[in-house]
Write a protein that holds these residues in place. Sequence first.
Motif, PDB file in Angstrom:
ATOM      1  N   THR A   1       0.834  -1.208   0.000  1.00  9.92           N
ATOM      2  CA  THR A   1       0.000   0.000   0.000  1.00  9.92           C
ATOM      3  C   THR A   1       0.863   1.251   0.000  1.00  9.92           C
ATOM      4  OG1 THR A   1      -1.755  -1.166   1.211  1.00  9.92           O
ATOM      5  CG2 THR A   1      -1.810   1.239   1.262  1.00  9.92           C
ATOM      6  N   LEU A   2       1.949   1.211   0.768  1.00  9.83           N
ATOM      7  CA  LEU A   2       2.893   2.327   0.774  1.00  9.83           C
ATOM      8  C   LEU A   2       3.460   2.558  -0.625  1.00  9.83           C
ATOM      9  CD1 LEU A   2       4.856   4.376   2.128  1.00  9.83           C
ATOM     10  CD2 LEU A   2       6.316   2.433   2.707  1.00  9.83           C
ATOM     11  N   TYR A   3       3.854   1.484  -1.295  1.00  9.15           N
ATOM     12  CA  TYR A   3       4.463   1.584  -2.624  1.00  9.15           C
ATOM     13  C   TYR A   3       3.484   2.170  -3.644  1.00  9.15           C
ATOM     14  CZ  TYR A   3       6.520   0.113  -7.066  1.00  9.15           C
ATOM     15  OH  TYR A   3       7.018   0.091  -8.346  1.00  9.15           O
ATOM     16  N   PHE A   4       2.306   1.549  -3.777  1.00  6.41           N
ATOM     17  CA  PHE A   4       1.355   2.007  -4.790  1.00  6.41           C
ATOM     18  C   PHE A   4       0.687   3.324  -4.376  1.00  6.41           C
ATOM     19  CE2 PHE A   4       1.473  -2.530  -6.053  1.00  6.41           C
ATOM     20  CZ  PHE A   4       1.819  -2.347  -7.384  1.00  6.41           C
ATOM     21  N   GLY A   5       0.513   3.523  -3.071  1.00  5.55           N
ATOM     22  CA  GLY A   5      -0.050   4.786  -2.607  1.00  5.55           C
ATOM     23  C   GLY A   5       0.843   5.960  -2.944  1.00  5.55           C
ATOM     24  N   LYS A   6       2.149   5.795  -2.740  1.00  2.00           N
ATOM     25  CA  LYS A   6       3.111   6.850  -3.076  1.00  2.00           C
ATOM     26  C   LYS A   6       3.091   7.132  -4.568  1.00  2.00           C
ATOM     27  CE  LYS A   6       8.095   7.914  -2.965  1.00  2.00           C
ATOM     28  NZ  LYS A   6       8.308   7.972  -4.432  1.00  2.00           N
ATOM     29  N   LYS A   7       3.120   6.067  -5.380  1.00  2.00           N
ATOM     30  CA  LYS A   7       3.123   6.250  -6.833  1.00  2.00           C
ATOM     31  C   LYS A   7       1.849   6.931  -7.307  1.00  2.00           C
ATOM     32  CE  LYS A   7       4.780   2.953  -9.483  1.00  2.00           C
ATOM     33  NZ  LYS A   7       6.056   3.477  -9.998  1.00  2.00           N
ATOM     34  N   LEU A   8       0.721   6.582  -6.689  1.00  2.00           N
ATOM     35  CA  LEU A   8      -0.551   7.190  -7.091  1.00  2.00           C
ATOM     36  C   LEU A   8      -0.601   8.660  -6.692  1.00  2.00           C
ATOM     37  CD1 LEU A   8      -3.207   6.667  -8.479  1.00  2.00           C
ATOM     38  CD2 LEU A   8      -4.151   5.853  -6.305  1.00  2.00           C
ATOM     39  N   LEU A   9      -0.120   8.979  -5.500  1.00  2.00           N
ATOM     40  CA  LEU A   9      -0.061  10.379  -5.078  1.00  2.00           C
ATOM     41  C   LEU A   9       0.799  11.201  -6.040  1.00  2.00           C
ATOM     42  CD1 LEU A   9       0.330   9.932  -1.213  1.00  2.00           C
ATOM     43  CD2 LEU A   9      -1.568  11.101  -2.355  1.00  2.00           C
TER      44      LEU A   9
END
Length: 479
Positions: A177-185
Amino acid sequence: MKALWKYHKVPFLFFIVSSLLYLWFAYAIVRTNTIQLLFAYVLLFAFAYKIISSSEFNSSKFKLLVVFSIVLRLLFLFATPNLSQDFYRFIWDGRMILESFNPYLYTPDSFMDSGKFPVAQGQELYNGMGELSASHYTNYPPINQILFTVAALFSGHSILGSAIVMRLIIIVADIGTLYFGKKLLERLNLPSKRIFWYILNPFIIIELTGNLHFEGVMIFFLIWSLYLLHSGKWKWAAVVFACSISVKLIPLMLLPLFFGWFRKNSVISNDIEKPKKPFIPTDIGSAEGDIPVNLNFWKLILFYVIIGMTTLLLFLPFFSMEFVTNYSKTVGLWFGNFEFNASIYYLARAIGYAQTGYNEIAIIGKILPVISVLIILGFSFFRNNNTLPQLIGSMLLAFTCYLFLSTTVHPWYIATLVIFCVFTNYKFPLIWSLVIILSYLAYSNAANSENLWIIGLEYLIVFSVFIWEVILKKRLPVS
């Protein structure tokens, strides 16, 4: 290391103190210890705020906070969950599958009545899960069951071993979630530090990693799916979204909201095509790089078909007509039989008592879900959801209304709101993640009865912030 200490002394100091508090929380505090519970929880929130907000945010601090996030979770690794007993049922279901039993076809009570348990340490697991869980069929979807089985497979007959394996799975999901959340932000041109309001939130660490609730795995698939959707890979987004449903059923209610997205817009990744003209957002919530194009209505239908077929395939190994009967009956119980930490429902129940002298949950529990469905449909057809920030904003508000109207709101239910708010300007889910600890005061007495004044205080705070942000300030979803 010296350079990190020099420029990030404050985060380091609060991290050290937080680590001690988390160790105390994980290995010493029990949910009946009201004062200790509230004291540690509030302090952890204050320290998390200081860790995230102190000093200038840059790449070195981002990496530092990632390390903090993982270490704080690992502190719980050998702890037995102290705020929830659900994990006993998780272990029971996983061991049932290893013994070639379909967990959807048997209640633990059915074995208790015969005096024969199908799994190792059956009596201990039965006692631990409590009467409510033991008397009902399991309601955990297939990917959950697979993860329970993995825990049973690698832990032998150790209850703590099973908890450790499940905890590692949830920690890995949070890293995802950290990985994809950062990329999405970053794709939405939003500050990447926002993801830490979820990842370093004490509520998330305690409820998911500490208490072994698999909302963390569901959220991982959900955020991954939204990232794929924004990248233009909507077919893979549908597959991953189905995986989210197959961990927890919550995302099912969000499906109508995709109508606006597919009806009006498709997102073409910046890596695929650049706009020929400067993109001018229709509102502040639009993300640079979102290119409106006409999209055939059949793409929406195919999106739903892929989700439906993937979900059915995941349920297929457990399928039987008896499974359908048991599962639908168990899910239905949450709307018509159970009550915990509710808001509007408790008000409706009080009115029912005043009018008839009886608890009218059977009637109210049927009306409130209908209202929830109408609200979700309203957000689907009468609100612009053609950019990802708008879509996530609608998901946040729709699911919030559902929880406001629910008869049962366990603390871990609001984890989904916390991750959604990371992509919006709404802060009320963060406030709710703080005051939700008040719901645990129900366990401070032998009868586990709720003090409605305390529940009223919780929702007075939550509704006040919600009304201020959503209605009075008329904030748009994303700045």
